[in-house]
Design an enzyme around this catalytic site. Sequence first.
Site, mmCIF file in Angstrom:
data_model
loop_
_atom_site.group_PDB
_atom_site.id
_atom_site.type_symbol
_atom_site.label_atom_id
_atom_site.label_comp_id
_atom_site.label_asym_id
_atom_site.label_seq_id
_atom_site.Cartn_x
_atom_site.Cartn_y
_atom_site.Cartn_z
ATOM 1 N N SER A 128 74.184 36.589 47.268
ATOM 2 C CA SER A 128 74.542 36.564 45.774
ATOM 3 C C SER A 128 74.922 38.165 45.292
ATOM 4 O O SER A 128 74.505 38.835 46.132
ATOM 5 C CB SER A 128 73.414 36.250 44.993
ATOM 6 O OG SER A 128 73.659 36.580 43.645
ATOM 7 N N TYR A 156 64.385 37.192 42.809
ATOM 8 C CA TYR A 156 65.131 36.222 43.224
ATOM 9 C C TYR A 156 66.259 37.323 44.108
ATOM 10 O O TYR A 156 66.299 36.938 45.205
ATOM 11 C CB TYR A 156 65.816 35.430 42.309
ATOM 12 C CG TYR A 156 67.171 35.061 42.635
ATOM 13 C CD1 TYR A 156 67.480 33.778 43.707
ATOM 14 C CD2 TYR A 156 68.276 35.417 42.325
ATOM 15 C CE1 TYR A 156 68.309 33.138 44.024
ATOM 16 C CE2 TYR A 156 69.810 34.755 42.886
ATOM 17 C CZ TYR A 156 69.571 33.641 43.698
ATOM 18 O OH TYR A 156 70.715 33.090 44.028
ATOM 19 N N LYS A 160 67.197 37.487 48.351
ATOM 20 C CA LYS A 160 68.536 37.234 48.913
ATOM 21 C C LYS A 160 68.510 38.353 49.985
ATOM 22 O O LYS A 160 69.096 38.398 50.897
ATOM 23 C CB LYS A 160 69.445 37.368 47.894
ATOM 24 C CG LYS A 160 69.625 35.750 47.339
ATOM 25 C CD LYS A 160 69.743 34.734 48.082
ATOM 26 C CE LYS A 160 70.036 33.423 47.248
ATOM 27 N NZ LYS A 160 70.270 32.346 48.034
HETATM 28 P P1 NAD Z 1 71.398 24.293 43.501
HETATM 29 O O1 NAD Z 1 69.682 24.577 42.850
HETATM 30 O O2 NAD Z 1 72.108 23.190 42.829
HETATM 31 O O3 NAD Z 1 71.178 23.787 44.990
HETATM 32 C C1 NAD Z 1 70.367 24.400 45.755
HETATM 33 C C2 NAD Z 1 69.679 22.910 46.789
HETATM 34 O O4 NAD Z 1 68.900 23.456 47.514
HETATM 35 C C3 NAD Z 1 69.511 21.818 45.581
HETATM 36 O O5 NAD Z 1 70.011 20.763 45.968
HETATM 37 C C4 NAD Z 1 67.836 21.687 45.965
HETATM 38 O O6 NAD Z 1 67.381 20.430 45.728
HETATM 39 C C5 NAD Z 1 67.735 22.182 47.181
HETATM 40 N N1 NAD Z 1 66.690 22.924 47.777
HETATM 41 C C6 NAD Z 1 65.568 23.735 47.021
HETATM 42 N N2 NAD Z 1 64.577 23.974 47.582
HETATM 43 C C7 NAD Z 1 64.633 23.213 48.970
HETATM 44 C C8 NAD Z 1 63.869 23.229 49.942
HETATM 45 N N3 NAD Z 1 62.587 23.664 49.949
HETATM 46 N N4 NAD Z 1 64.136 22.484 51.151
HETATM 47 C C9 NAD Z 1 65.436 21.700 50.982
HETATM 48 N N5 NAD Z 1 66.257 21.659 49.882
HETATM 49 C C10 NAD Z 1 65.971 22.678 48.829
HETATM 50 O O7 NAD Z 1 71.888 25.828 43.259
HETATM 51 P P2 NAD Z 1 73.353 26.304 43.830
HETATM 52 O O8 NAD Z 1 73.970 26.788 42.226
HETATM 53 O O9 NAD Z 1 74.252 25.266 44.231
HETATM 54 O O10 NAD Z 1 73.159 27.476 44.702
HETATM 55 C C11 NAD Z 1 73.390 27.240 46.122
HETATM 56 C C12 NAD Z 1 72.889 28.329 46.654
HETATM 57 O O11 NAD Z 1 73.757 29.653 46.409
HETATM 58 C C13 NAD Z 1 71.316 29.131 46.587
HETATM 59 O O12 NAD Z 1 71.209 29.373 47.774
HETATM 60 C C14 NAD Z 1 71.715 29.993 45.374
HETATM 61 O O13 NAD Z 1 70.721 30.849 45.611
HETATM 62 C C15 NAD Z 1 73.223 30.574 45.995
HETATM 63 N N6 NAD Z 1 73.851 31.394 44.941
HETATM 64 C C16 NAD Z 1 74.031 30.611 43.626
HETATM 65 C C17 NAD Z 1 74.598 31.121 42.574
HETATM 66 C C18 NAD Z 1 74.957 30.576 41.169
HETATM 67 O O14 NAD Z 1 75.285 31.119 40.171
HETATM 68 N N7 NAD Z 1 74.916 29.165 41.254
HETATM 69 C C19 NAD Z 1 75.225 32.513 42.726
HETATM 70 C C20 NAD Z 1 75.005 33.168 43.993
HETATM 71 C C21 NAD Z 1 74.381 32.487 44.863
HETATM 72 C C1 WQD Z 2 76.539 35.593 32.501
HETATM 73 C C2 WQD Z 2 76.678 36.356 31.348
HETATM 74 C C3 WQD Z 2 74.761 36.961 30.157
HETATM 75 C C4 WQD Z 2 73.679 32.989 28.925
HETATM 76 C C5 WQD Z 2 72.930 34.797 37.235
HETATM 77 C C6 WQD Z 2 72.007 35.308 38.303
HETATM 78 C C7 WQD Z 2 72.764 35.731 39.692
HETATM 79 C C8 WQD Z 2 73.807 34.483 40.205
HETATM 80 C C9 WQD Z 2 74.702 33.962 38.886
HETATM 81 C C10 WQD Z 2 72.429 33.147 41.747
HETATM 82 C C11 WQD Z 2 75.671 37.480 31.222
HETATM 83 C C12 WQD Z 2 75.468 36.243 29.284
HETATM 84 C C13 WQD Z 2 74.441 33.899 29.566
HETATM 85 C C14 WQD Z 2 73.436 33.018 27.734
HETATM 86 C C15 WQD Z 2 74.895 35.203 27.610
HETATM 87 N N1 WQD Z 2 72.899 33.606 40.617
HETATM 88 N N2 WQD Z 2 74.854 34.974 28.855
HETATM 89 N N3 WQD Z 2 74.023 33.959 26.808
HETATM 90 O O1 WQD Z 2 73.269 36.468 35.057
HETATM 91 O O2 WQD Z 2 75.698 37.039 35.644
HETATM 92 O O3 WQD Z 2 73.999 35.871 36.929
HETATM 93 O O4 WQD Z 2 73.623 33.683 37.610
HETATM 94 O O5 WQD Z 2 72.613 34.054 42.653
HETATM 95 O O6 WQD Z 2 71.941 35.912 40.558
HETATM 96 O O7 WQD Z 2 71.546 36.336 37.873
HETATM 97 O O8 WQD Z 2 74.914 34.883 35.003
HETATM 98 O O9 WQD Z 2 75.680 32.903 33.810
HETATM 99 O O10 WQD Z 2 73.163 33.715 33.324
HETATM 100 O O11 WQD Z 2 75.139 34.995 32.497
HETATM 101 O O12 WQD Z 2 75.257 35.810 26.736
HETATM 102 O O13 WQD Z 2 72.842 32.078 27.247
HETATM 103 O O14 WQD Z 2 76.442 35.667 30.262
HETATM 104 O O15 WQD Z 2 74.076 37.957 29.526
HETATM 105 O O16 WQD Z 2 76.328 38.876 30.815
HETATM 106 P P1 WQD Z 2 74.348 36.127 35.629
HETATM 107 P P2 WQD Z 2 74.596 33.908 33.571
#
Ligand code: NAD
Ligand code: WQD
Length: 366
Positions: A128, A156, A160
């Site tokens: 991330s 979190y 990562k």
């Molecule tokens: P998500 O929660 O939709 O998907 C994660 C999946 O992992 C879910 O289906 C959940 O049921 C499963 N899971 C959780 N714990 C588990 C376990 N112990 N065993 C098996 N399965 C398990 O989240 P997402 O947004 O699809 O994110 C996917 C990956 O990408 C994650 O690693 C997240 O940290 C990373 N990521 C997400 C974002 C984002 O903003 N969505 C940004 C950067 C990185």
């Molecule tokens: C985006 C922008 C908020 C909600 C997070 C995790 C990051 C990654 C992606 C997993 C920011 C603003 C948001 C609201 C707002 N996830 N905001 N009102 O914080 O950039 O990233 O998700 O890896 O690790 O930290 O994403 O969508 O929460 O926020 O004003 O109700 O929107 O302040 O500037 P963020 P976000």
Amino acid sequence: MAVGTVLVTGGTGYIGSFTALVLLQNDYNVVIVDNLYNSSKVAVDRIELICGRRPAFYEVDVTDEAGLDKVFAENPEIDSVIHFAALKAVGESGEIPLEYYRVNVGGSIALLRSMARHNVSNIVFSSSATVYGDATRFPNMIPIPEHCPVGPTNTYGRTKTMIETVITDHIEAQRNNNKKAGKPYEQWNGALLRYFNPCGSHPSGVMGEDPQGVPFNLLPLLGQVATGQREKLLVYGDDYPSRDGTAIRDYIHVLDLADGHIAALKYLREHKPGVRAWNLGSGRGSTVFEMIKAFSHVVGRDLKYEVVERRQGDVLDLTANPALANKELGWETKLTLEDACADLWRWVDNNPKGYRQDPPAALLEA
Ligand code: NAD
Ligand code: WQD
């Protein structure tokens, strides 16, 4: 003939399900492992509905090594892993850190151990942009390149960063140990994909983000305001030194993100580089106000918001420099912010109950 068989952990979740879909559409076979903590098995049906191919599904916890061993044993054709399974709520990670380290770091270790036992040696990992923390603490690091020093500001993000280290150490050790023993070593490879802000849904309107709890990301919350499930969006601060005072993020369509995984997998197979990190972002930053405007435009009306205090831990600007992924992976984003907003709106407008309802007939006929 399939190009390969990929184990997708977390494959019923948001990004995992889209990546499973795109893998199937690119002639890979897919085996999903998920414990359904934050997702629904219906995602498997929707994948099949869209592409006509169904991934195998195992309800297994990624921390359960014996369970993983069974999946590898029953699917000996698996040659690579894409590892999404994780807990991802930043706020919650500060409240229950041990659970985040157990699932995210412990789950990754269990997976790597099980992979090694079954001679599966390619891993693509969901990292991330959060690993960078506040890149504005350095001069000239926006847009953020991969060589920007990491410095996560929450638990979190630290999980990562730690997993990136675990994967790097493990793969380097496997390569070194095999080299010393005169065994093939180049097949051990890892991609650390640092996603910026994933968003959007499938253009068909039948597949999208369907978290089990309350969303905390900007676009899903805006979706709830548009459908009336939420009265207004709280804008976390308009006193940032940006063009309109709100914070800047690099929003990337989930289908472009899924493509990035296919490109990384291909690169690992063809170049056998050891471990590499790549940013997956568009290179374009948007402010919160710009996002509200873009989403209001596709919805066709103004969406209510109120400016409140900054959210603790938020940073001013997380915009990717995606040049390395563009050059090495031959990957770049194709879809626009407007595509992401339009697709998200089609999804939330037509499926107010997410996967807990059948999609409207009109969408199925389209
Ligand atoms: P998500 O929660 O939709 O998907 C994660 C999946 O992992 C879910 O289906 C959940 O049921 C499963 N899971 C959780 N714990 C588990 C376990 N112990 N065993 C098996 N399965 C398990 O989240 P997402 O947004 O699809 O994110 C996917 C990956 O990408 C994650 O690693 C997240 O940290 C990373 N990521 C997400 C974002 C984002 O903003 N969505 C940004 C950067 C990185
Ligand atoms: C985006 C922008 C908020 C909600 C997070 C995790 C990051 C990654 C992606 C997993 C920011 C603003 C948001 C609201 C707002 N996830 N905001 N009102 O914080 O950039 O990233 O998700 O890896 O690790 O930290 O994403 O969508 O929460 O926020 O004003 O109700 O929107 O302040 O500037 P963020 P976000």
